[in-house]
Design a protein around this motif. Structure first.
Motif, mmCIF file in Angstrom:
data_model
loop_
_atom_site.group_PDB
_atom_site.id
_atom_site.type_symbol
_atom_site.label_atom_id
_atom_site.label_comp_id
_atom_site.label_asym_id
_atom_site.label_seq_id
_atom_site.Cartn_x
_atom_site.Cartn_y
_atom_site.Cartn_z
ATOM 1 N N TYR A 175 0.996 -1.280 -0.024
ATOM 2 C CA TYR A 175 0.497 -0.102 -0.004
ATOM 3 C C TYR A 175 1.438 1.282 0.089
ATOM 4 N N VAL A 176 2.139 1.389 0.090
ATOM 5 C CA VAL A 176 3.076 2.349 -0.136
ATOM 6 C C VAL A 176 2.742 3.425 -1.393
ATOM 7 N N ALA B 173 4.497 4.924 -4.726
ATOM 8 C CA ALA B 173 5.661 4.280 -5.229
ATOM 9 C C ALA B 173 5.982 5.859 -6.529
ATOM 10 N N PRO B 174 7.129 6.431 -6.027
ATOM 11 C CA PRO B 174 7.571 7.272 -7.756
ATOM 12 C C PRO B 174 8.198 6.510 -8.871
ATOM 13 N N GLY B 175 7.323 7.243 -9.822
ATOM 14 C CA GLY B 175 8.227 6.457 -11.416
ATOM 15 C C GLY B 175 7.575 4.645 -11.648
ATOM 16 N N ALA B 176 6.172 4.435 -10.955
ATOM 17 C CA ALA B 176 5.213 3.314 -10.684
ATOM 18 C C ALA B 176 5.048 2.703 -11.576
ATOM 19 N N ARG B 177 6.091 2.982 -13.249
ATOM 20 C CA ARG B 177 5.046 2.731 -14.116
ATOM 21 C C ARG B 177 5.173 1.136 -14.520
ATOM 22 N N HIS B 178 6.300 0.915 -13.777
ATOM 23 C CA HIS B 178 6.824 -0.908 -14.117
ATOM 24 C C HIS B 178 5.883 -1.631 -13.033
ATOM 25 N N ALA B 179 5.508 -2.660 -12.751
ATOM 26 C CA ALA B 179 5.282 -3.647 -11.423
ATOM 27 C C ALA B 179 6.513 -4.133 -10.626
ATOM 28 N N PRO B 180 6.246 -3.556 -9.329
ATOM 29 C CA PRO B 180 7.930 -3.643 -8.910
ATOM 30 C C PRO B 180 7.849 -5.350 -8.512
ATOM 31 N N ARG B 181 9.142 -5.042 -8.182
ATOM 32 C CA ARG B 181 10.070 -6.700 -9.014
ATOM 33 C C ARG B 181 10.475 -6.369 -7.345
ATOM 34 N N GLY B 182 10.899 -8.134 -7.083
ATOM 35 C CA GLY B 182 12.008 -8.586 -5.970
ATOM 36 C C GLY B 182 10.857 -8.248 -4.385
ATOM 37 N N ARG B 183 11.430 -8.095 -3.512
ATOM 38 C CA ARG B 183 10.879 -7.331 -2.327
ATOM 39 C C ARG B 183 10.186 -6.355 -2.278
ATOM 40 N N TRP C 81 5.144 -3.633 -0.918
ATOM 41 C CA TRP C 81 5.260 -2.483 -0.158
ATOM 42 C C TRP C 81 4.081 -1.414 -1.371
ATOM 43 N N ASP C 82 5.059 -2.065 -2.503
ATOM 44 C CA ASP C 82 5.091 -0.938 -3.212
ATOM 45 C C ASP C 82 3.555 -1.627 -4.082
ATOM 46 N N ARG D 43 -3.727 3.658 13.786
ATOM 47 C CA ARG D 43 -2.398 3.724 14.884
ATOM 48 C C ARG D 43 -0.822 4.258 14.557
ATOM 49 N N TRP D 44 -0.722 5.005 15.549
ATOM 50 C CA TRP D 44 0.685 5.886 14.289
ATOM 51 C C TRP D 44 1.989 5.331 14.843
ATOM 52 N N ILE D 45 2.550 5.471 13.825
ATOM 53 C CA ILE D 45 4.008 4.511 13.679
ATOM 54 C C ILE D 45 5.303 5.166 13.300
ATOM 55 N N ALA D 46 5.922 5.069 13.733
ATOM 56 C CA ALA D 46 7.717 5.953 13.126
ATOM 57 C C ALA D 46 7.608 6.205 11.862
ATOM 58 N N PHE D 47 7.857 6.506 11.094
ATOM 59 C CA PHE D 47 8.278 5.855 9.396
ATOM 60 C C PHE D 47 9.556 5.394 9.812
ATOM 61 N N GLY D 48 9.361 4.057 8.971
ATOM 62 C CA GLY D 48 10.044 2.908 8.969
ATOM 63 C C GLY D 48 11.794 3.664 6.972
ATOM 64 N N PRO D 49 12.262 2.119 6.723
ATOM 65 C CA PRO D 49 12.667 3.040 6.173
ATOM 66 C C PRO D 49 12.904 3.487 4.138
ATOM 67 N N VAL D 50 11.451 2.575 3.979
ATOM 68 C CA VAL D 50 11.216 2.878 2.878
ATOM 69 C C VAL D 50 9.699 4.213 2.854
ATOM 70 N N LEU D 51 9.776 4.796 3.819
ATOM 71 C CA LEU D 51 9.154 6.445 3.227
ATOM 72 C C LEU D 51 9.984 7.302 4.247
#
Length: 217
Positions: free
Chosen positions: A104-105, A107-117, A121-122, A178-186
């Motif tokens: 549900y995150v 993602a910039p430049g999301a013209r192509h399907a995400p790959r891998g891990r 999230w993307d 619930r509010w949470i701190a940003f993880g590395p992706v955000l």
């Protein structure tokens, strides 16, 4: 949540824990048919199985499927994990409860399907590529009185989720926040999210929401 997580598989995070809390509050009769889509390590599937539900889990990642199967075997719980894209492996079936912790995150430049891990999230430029599919397809798989429980970020439009699910005839509401701190992706996307107006200046926390949608009897 102490399940094993194989390399490349999404490890349970705050969103998984928040949805697990709601699952724990949901009345589940022994033998209830539960579907966990995007199961990852299988944490939510196992939580439902521990309560006597008959659980089917699905993930688009083979590594996730193997992880869920391994964790189910170690826990001696009858979870059936299938490889596939969302509801593809369960066409023609119906369920008492559907659980979803989808990508549900935004993602910039999301013209192509995400790959891998990043598939965990993307979810397109608005974070709704998978959410919209769930809102369209899940209602048809619920039995009368059946419940969909879905967790996602407030950045990806809870209002839109509620609108789509209510439009499909379900009674839908936000039941946990619930509010949470940003993880590395955000953290890496703060500037882009602010440019798009999704984050205010100085915002350093993300709100998670769990939406419960019930099909009327």
């Amino acid at each position: 949540m102490s399940e094993l997580v194989l390399p490349g598989v999404y490890a349970p995070q705050d969103d998984t824990a928040l949805l697990a809390e709601v699952v724990a509050d949901e009345p589940l009769r022994p033998g209830s048919q539960v579907l966990d889509v995007g199961t990852g390590s299988g944490a939510l599937a196992l939580a439902a199985a521990r309560r006597g539900a008959e659980v089917t889990a699905v993930d688009v990642s083979w590594r996730a499927v193997w992880t869920a199967r391994l964790n189910a075997r170690l826990a001696r719980l009858p979870v059936r994990a299938h490889h596939g894209n969302l509801f593809g492996p369960v066409r023609g079936r119906s369920f008492d409860v559907i659980l979803a912790n989808p990508p549900y995150v935004p993602a910039p430049g999301a013209r192509h399907a995400p790959r891998g891990r990043s598939r965990a999230w993307d979810a397109g430029s608005d974070g709704r590529v998978v959410l919209d599919r769930i809102c369209r397809e899940a209602p048809g798989l619920l039995r009368p009185g059946g419940v969909l429980l879905v967790v996602h970020s407030a950045l990806s439009g809870p209002g839109r989720t509620l609108e789509l699910l209510r439009g499909a005839g379900l009674k839908a509401s936000v039941v946990r926040r619930r509010w949470i701190a940003f993880g590395p992706v955000l953290r890496a996307r703060r500037a882009w999210l602010r440019e798009r107006g999704l984050l205010g200046s100085g915002e350093e926390k993300e709100e998670l929401v769990v939406i419960r949608a019930e099909r009327p009897l």
